[in-house]
Design a protein around this motif. Sequence first.
Motif, PDB file in Angstrom:
ATOM      1  N   ARG A 153       8.828 -51.785  -2.960  1.00 49.79           N
ATOM      2  CA  ARG A 153       8.737 -50.359  -2.147  1.00 49.79           C
ATOM      3  C   ARG A 153       9.603 -49.423  -3.231  1.00 49.79           C
ATOM      4  NH1 ARG A 153      12.869 -48.503   2.174  1.00 49.79           N
ATOM      5  NH2 ARG A 153      11.842 -46.945   2.983  1.00 49.79           N
ATOM      6  N   PHE A 154       9.012 -48.129  -2.977  1.00 54.24           N
ATOM      7  CA  PHE A 154       9.860 -46.868  -3.579  1.00 54.24           C
ATOM      8  C   PHE A 154      10.432 -46.069  -2.480  1.00 54.24           C
ATOM      9  CE2 PHE A 154      10.226 -42.751  -5.485  1.00 54.24           C
ATOM     10  CZ  PHE A 154      10.759 -42.973  -6.666  1.00 54.24           C
ATOM     11  N   ASP A 155      11.660 -45.794  -2.491  1.00 53.61           N
ATOM     12  CA  ASP A 155      12.109 -44.977  -1.674  1.00 53.61           C
ATOM     13  C   ASP A 155      12.926 -43.773  -2.352  1.00 53.61           C
ATOM     14  OD1 ASP A 155      13.984 -43.943   0.499  1.00 53.61           O
ATOM     15  OD2 ASP A 155      14.953 -45.743   1.159  1.00 53.61           O
ATOM     16  N   ALA A 156      12.258 -42.628  -1.944  1.00 55.94           N
ATOM     17  CA  ALA A 156      12.708 -41.453  -2.834  1.00 55.94           C
ATOM     18  C   ALA A 156      14.102 -41.017  -2.325  1.00 55.94           C
ATOM     19  CB  ALA A 156      11.738 -40.290  -2.725  1.00 55.94           C
ATOM     20  N   GLN A 157      14.793 -41.321  -1.111  1.00 60.04           N
ATOM     21  CA  GLN A 157      15.992 -41.050  -0.547  1.00 60.04           C
ATOM     22  C   GLN A 157      17.122 -41.760  -1.382  1.00 60.04           C
ATOM     23  OE1 GLN A 157      15.906 -38.702   1.979  1.00 60.04           O
ATOM     24  NE2 GLN A 157      14.002 -38.624   1.416  1.00 60.04           N
ATOM     25  N   ARG A 158      16.859 -42.494  -2.337  1.00 55.90           N
ATOM     26  CA  ARG A 158      17.784 -43.613  -2.959  1.00 55.90           C
ATOM     27  C   ARG A 158      17.490 -43.102  -4.513  1.00 55.90           C
ATOM     28  NH1 ARG A 158      17.909 -49.508  -1.679  1.00 55.90           N
ATOM     29  NH2 ARG A 158      15.918 -49.182  -2.603  1.00 55.90           N
ATOM     30  N   PRO A 159      17.720 -42.078  -5.031  1.00 56.21           N
ATOM     31  CA  PRO A 159      17.599 -41.637  -6.424  1.00 56.21           C
ATOM     32  C   PRO A 159      18.328 -42.671  -7.417  1.00 56.21           C
ATOM     33  CG  PRO A 159      19.179 -40.305  -5.584  1.00 56.21           C
ATOM     34  CD  PRO A 159      18.863 -41.142  -4.202  1.00 56.21           C
ATOM     35  N   ARG A 160      19.393 -43.203  -7.270  1.00 53.92           N
ATOM     36  CA  ARG A 160      19.711 -44.430  -8.416  1.00 53.92           C
ATOM     37  C   ARG A 160      19.269 -45.554  -8.322  1.00 53.92           C
ATOM     38  NH1 ARG A 160      26.328 -44.405  -8.741  1.00 53.92           N
ATOM     39  NH2 ARG A 160      25.491 -45.049 -10.602  1.00 53.92           N
ATOM     40  N   THR A 161      18.836 -46.255  -7.248  1.00 55.41           N
ATOM     41  CA  THR A 161      18.106 -47.196  -6.932  1.00 55.41           C
ATOM     42  C   THR A 161      16.961 -47.116  -6.138  1.00 55.41           C
ATOM     43  OG1 THR A 161      19.734 -48.242  -5.358  1.00 55.41           O
ATOM     44  CG2 THR A 161      19.985 -48.931  -7.910  1.00 55.41           C
ATOM     45  N   PRO A 162      15.882 -46.347  -6.501  1.00 58.20           N
ATOM     46  CA  PRO A 162      14.792 -46.132  -5.547  1.00 58.20           C
ATOM     47  C   PRO A 162      13.767 -47.349  -5.282  1.00 58.20           C
ATOM     48  CG  PRO A 162      14.151 -45.253  -7.611  1.00 58.20           C
ATOM     49  CD  PRO A 162      15.593 -45.764  -7.784  1.00 58.20           C
ATOM     50  N   TRP A 163      13.717 -48.423  -6.090  1.00 58.09           N
ATOM     51  CA  TRP A 163      12.940 -49.542  -5.829  1.00 58.09           C
ATOM     52  C   TRP A 163      13.547 -50.811  -5.323  1.00 58.09           C
ATOM     53  CZ3 TRP A 163       7.779 -49.274  -7.057  1.00 58.09           C
ATOM     54  CH2 TRP A 163       7.362 -47.995  -7.703  1.00 58.09           C
ATOM     55  N   THR A 164      12.714 -51.363  -4.613  1.00 57.37           N
ATOM     56  CA  THR A 164      13.228 -52.551  -3.811  1.00 57.37           C
ATOM     57  C   THR A 164      12.297 -53.517  -3.776  1.00 57.37           C
ATOM     58  OG1 THR A 164      14.667 -51.136  -2.232  1.00 57.37           O
ATOM     59  CG2 THR A 164      14.104 -53.410  -1.374  1.00 57.37           C
ATOM     60  N   PHE A 165      12.531 -54.802  -4.061  1.00 59.20           N
ATOM     61  CA  PHE A 165      11.649 -55.999  -4.047  1.00 59.20           C
ATOM     62  C   PHE A 165      12.368 -56.992  -2.761  1.00 59.20           C
ATOM     63  CE2 PHE A 165      10.720 -60.466  -5.096  1.00 59.20           C
ATOM     64  CZ  PHE A 165       9.346 -60.241  -5.081  1.00 59.20           C
ATOM     65  N   THR A 166      11.674 -57.495  -1.876  1.00 60.77           N
ATOM     66  CA  THR A 166      12.060 -58.335  -0.881  1.00 60.77           C
ATOM     67  C   THR A 166      11.189 -59.640  -0.912  1.00 60.77           C
ATOM     68  OG1 THR A 166      11.131 -57.333   0.928  1.00 60.77           O
ATOM     69  CG2 THR A 166      13.284 -56.604   0.450  1.00 60.77           C
ATOM     70  N   ALA A 167      11.509 -60.775  -0.511  1.00 62.35           N
ATOM     71  CA  ALA A 167      10.623 -61.727  -0.334  1.00 62.35           C
ATOM     72  C   ALA A 167      11.418 -62.857   0.779  1.00 62.35           C
ATOM     73  CB  ALA A 167      10.357 -62.559  -1.677  1.00 62.35           C
ATOM     74  N   ALA A 168      10.293 -63.455   1.307  1.00 63.89           N
ATOM     75  CA  ALA A 168      11.065 -64.471   2.690  1.00 63.89           C
ATOM     76  C   ALA A 168       9.847 -65.318   3.006  1.00 63.89           C
ATOM     77  CB  ALA A 168      11.495 -63.587   3.568  1.00 63.89           C
ATOM     78  N   GLY A 169      10.362 -66.391   3.406  1.00 62.16           N
ATOM     79  CA  GLY A 169       9.444 -67.370   3.935  1.00 62.16           C
ATOM     80  C   GLY A 169       8.771 -68.392   3.021  1.00 62.16           C
ATOM     81  N   GLY A 170       7.858 -69.015   3.302  1.00 62.33           N
ATOM     82  CA  GLY A 170       7.438 -70.302   2.289  1.00 62.33           C
ATOM     83  C   GLY A 170       8.477 -71.190   2.006  1.00 62.33           C
ATOM     84  N   ALA A 171       8.529 -71.393   0.680  1.00 63.79           N
ATOM     85  CA  ALA A 171       9.434 -72.553   0.207  1.00 63.79           C
ATOM     86  C   ALA A 171      10.922 -71.773  -0.254  1.00 63.79           C
ATOM     87  CB  ALA A 171       8.868 -73.178  -1.018  1.00 63.79           C
ATOM     88  N   LEU A 172      10.838 -70.408  -0.016  1.00 63.13           N
ATOM     89  CA  LEU A 172      12.113 -69.831  -0.201  1.00 63.13           C
ATOM     90  C   LEU A 172      13.483 -70.487   0.564  1.00 63.13           C
ATOM     91  CD1 LEU A 172      11.319 -66.085  -1.088  1.00 63.13           C
ATOM     92  CD2 LEU A 172      12.404 -67.726  -2.619  1.00 63.13           C
ATOM     93  N   LEU A 173      14.302 -70.783   0.321  1.00 66.17           N
ATOM     94  CA  LEU A 173      15.521 -71.338   1.096  1.00 66.17           C
ATOM     95  C   LEU A 173      16.240 -70.059   1.766  1.00 66.17           C
ATOM     96  CD1 LEU A 173      17.237 -73.822  -1.413  1.00 66.17           C
ATOM     97  CD2 LEU A 173      15.574 -74.287   0.430  1.00 66.17           C
ATOM     98  N   HIS A 174      16.213 -68.835   1.058  1.00 67.13           N
ATOM     99  CA  HIS A 174      16.800 -67.885   1.461  1.00 67.13           C
ATOM    100  C   HIS A 174      16.094 -66.624   1.329  1.00 67.13           C
ATOM    101  CE1 HIS A 174      20.451 -70.434   2.279  1.00 67.13           C
ATOM    102  NE2 HIS A 174      20.238 -70.776   1.000  1.00 67.13           N
ATOM    103  N   PRO A 175      16.102 -65.703   2.071  1.00 68.14           N
ATOM    104  CA  PRO A 175      15.433 -64.328   1.655  1.00 68.14           C
ATOM    105  C   PRO A 175      15.990 -63.633   0.644  1.00 68.14           C
ATOM    106  CG  PRO A 175      15.682 -64.394   4.107  1.00 68.14           C
ATOM    107  CD  PRO A 175      16.361 -65.594   3.290  1.00 68.14           C
TER     108      PRO A 175
END
Length: 88
Positions: free
Chosen positions: A38-60
Amino acid sequence: MARPRNRLPKSDPDSGIEDVPLLILEWLGEQGISALIRFDAQRPRTPWTFTAAGGALLHPIRNDAASADKCLNNGLALMRKQGINVPF
């Protein structure tokens, strides 16, 4: 003739958009892992976010970064620490 409203333009295979992030997201989905970049223009220093959860991941996981490339690469590194080796 006017262009119809509410219709997406047809994709252009020669547009230059990189396919690898889409392949990664598709592969993660096939493994039962929900993922988002995701890109969030409201956060100019770190606008990109990657998240993942579920499946074989132990923790999000969540990673914020200044560029899409760094964000996705750091997110994949966090996944490798949990034993998920994305084949791209």
